[in-house]
Write a protein that holds these residues in place. Structure first.
Motif, short mmCIF file in Angstrom:
data_model
loop_
_atom_site.label_atom_id
_atom_site.label_comp_id
_atom_site.label_asym_id
_atom_site.label_seq_id
_atom_site.Cartn_x
_atom_site.Cartn_y
_atom_site.Cartn_z
N ILE A 159 -0.42 -9.91 0.84
CA ILE A 159 0.47 -11.00 1.25
C ILE A 159 0.78 -11.82 0.01
N ALA A 160 2.06 -12.16 -0.17
CA ALA A 160 2.49 -12.97 -1.31
C ALA A 160 3.72 -13.75 -0.91
N ASN A 161 3.76 -15.00 -1.32
CA ASN A 161 4.92 -15.84 -1.03
C ASN A 161 6.10 -15.54 -1.94
N ASP A 162 5.82 -15.16 -3.17
CA ASP A 162 6.86 -14.88 -4.14
C ASP A 162 6.75 -13.42 -4.61
N ARG A 163 7.73 -13.04 -5.39
CA ARG A 163 7.73 -11.69 -5.94
C ARG A 163 6.57 -11.54 -6.94
N VAL A 164 5.85 -10.40 -6.85
CA VAL A 164 4.68 -10.16 -7.67
C VAL A 164 4.90 -8.90 -8.50
N ASP A 165 4.64 -8.99 -9.78
CA ASP A 165 4.70 -7.83 -10.68
C ASP A 165 3.29 -7.24 -10.75
N PHE A 166 3.05 -6.20 -9.95
CA PHE A 166 1.71 -5.63 -9.88
C PHE A 166 1.63 -4.27 -10.59
N ARG A 167 2.48 -4.03 -11.57
CA ARG A 167 2.43 -2.76 -12.28
C ARG A 167 1.11 -2.60 -13.03
N GLU A 168 0.65 -3.67 -13.67
CA GLU A 168 -0.63 -3.60 -14.36
C GLU A 168 -1.78 -3.46 -13.37
N LEU A 169 -1.64 -4.10 -12.20
CA LEU A 169 -2.67 -4.00 -11.18
C LEU A 169 -2.82 -2.56 -10.70
N ILE A 170 -1.70 -1.86 -10.51
CA ILE A 170 -1.77 -0.47 -10.06
C ILE A 170 -2.49 0.40 -11.08
N LYS A 171 -2.24 0.18 -12.36
CA LYS A 171 -2.92 0.97 -13.40
C LYS A 171 -4.42 0.73 -13.35
N VAL A 172 -4.83 -0.53 -13.20
CA VAL A 172 -6.26 -0.84 -13.17
C VAL A 172 -6.92 -0.27 -11.92
#
Length: 379
Positions: A159-172
């Motif tokens: 859940i997020a209120n705004d747009r989230v850049d999770f590209r680094e999160l996916i790699k980790v």
């Protein structure tokens, strides 16, 4: 403490989220070709429709291995037969044009063991993923994790209120758990449906038991239904407005089509009466004078037809004596500040009493003007 996967088997038939009931017994099935699409449920409210290409004899509660990308997934059959077609229409899926993945087989023992191992890892994976997201300073909340049946893929619900850049999160996450990662954003209502609970009505949450499409709800729906605009009473467990506010909204809108404008005050000889509330189904509107401070408030119920009548008289400059009553005395303000009294005549002629106390429609009380009590000439 029992294994986490045991809850899937304990809730095979009833008590599941988005539970469906097959109300067509085998004797009611038409003699046409058996419908080959099967509804399969997974964790929480995730469901899918799969093609029974191998013609397996399936029933609700069977654990099956279905096609996934990549590998295979494990799910539980929730509905079979012709009712699946009606369920697809409810979801807006066209049977002729849609592409369905396959049902491979009924789950074997080793399939179920791998599935249980994957489910057992979900909670620890969610806790660890939350820590990783916090270390990366991402403004998001990971609410749940769902592993695929073969353990090669994991879906992270957030859940997020705004747009989230999770590209680094996916790699980790991929490097940490050694699986394929899929991020799926859900809203507050979907989160409430995923968790489940009991509503103030005493029943299971609609978003957890049967609701699949979430329509926006506004405070205007509460105003049309004359509900108190109390946020604590109008908000559900998701902190959003309750979805049930829309259930009867159309019925209220249809009944209010011929209602007069409540913002128009009613002018009477006692003063201006303003609208306070409306009983839509009884077709009654409550009016009262404007008050200030702690003055007692006296409301008068007025039928809708009477309100229309008073508003029409007010447009002509006529003030009614009372809001309700069989005989109203109205007052017209003439242009020369001359007051003219007009009496509204009821459907039946007025009844006046004689001198002896009895009633008659032909004699006026007292001595009428221009009419003698004595004998008349020619009689």
């Amino acid at each position: 403490m029992h294994d986490a996967a045991d809850t899937y088997f304990c809730k095979i038939d009833y008590g599941t989220k988005l539970h469906v009931t097959n109300w067509m017994p085998h004797g009611m099935v038409s003699p046409c070709k058996v419908f080959d699409i099967v509804e399969v449920r997974f964790k929480n409210t995730r469901k899918g429709f799969y093609n029974n290409v191998n013609g397996l004899l399936l029933k609700a509660g069977d654990v099956v291995a279905v096609e996934a990308s990549p590998g295979h997934d494990i799910g539980i059959v929730s509905l079979t037969g012709e009712l699946v077609y009606e369920q697809m229409r409810r979801y807006g899926i066209d049977y002729k044009t849609a592409e369905f993945r396959k049902i491979y087989r009924k789950a074997r023992t080793n399939d179920i063991e791998k599935w249980k191992e994957a489910i057992a890892r979900e909670h620890d994976t969610m806790i660890q993923a939350r820590r990783i997201a916090a270390d990366l300073n991402l403004m998001m909340k990971i609410g749940d994790v769902e592993y695929q049946g073969d353990g090669t893929k994991a879906i992270f619900y957030y859940i997020a209120n705004d747009r989230v850049d999770f590209r680094e999160l996916i790699k980790v996450l991929a490097a940490t758990f050694q699986v394929r990662i899929e991020m799926k954003q859900i809203g507050a209502r979907q989160e409430a449906g995923r968790i489940g609970g009991i509503g103030p009505c005493g029943r299971e949450l609609c978003c957890s038991s049967w609701m699949i499409n979430f329509v926006s709800v506004s405070t205007q729906a509460a105003r049309y239904q004359e509900l108190s605009l109390n946020p604590k009473k109008l908000a559900g467990q998701c902190i959003k407005l309750k979805c049930c506010l829309n259930y009867e909204l159309d019925a209220y809108l249809d009944r209010r089509k011929d209602f007069p404008d409540p913002s128009v005050p009613l002018e009477t000889r006692d003063g201006i009466m303003v609208h306070f509330k409306t009983d839509v189904h009884r077709r009654m509107m409550w009016y009262g004078p404007k008050v200030s401070g702690n003055e007692p408030l006296t409301l008068t119920p007025v039928p809708v037809e009477r309100v229309k009548e008073i508003q029409e008289l007010n447009k002509k400059g006529i003030k009614v004596k009372t809001l309700v009553g069989d005989e109203e005395v109205t007052e017209t303000l003439a242009s020369g500040n001359e007051k003219v009294l007009n009496h509204k005549i009821s459907d039946s002629p007025p009844v006046h009493k004689k001198n002896d106390g009895s009633s008659s429609n032909h004699f006026h009380k007292g001595k009428p003007r221009g009419f003698s009590r004595g004998p008349q000439p020619g009689r």
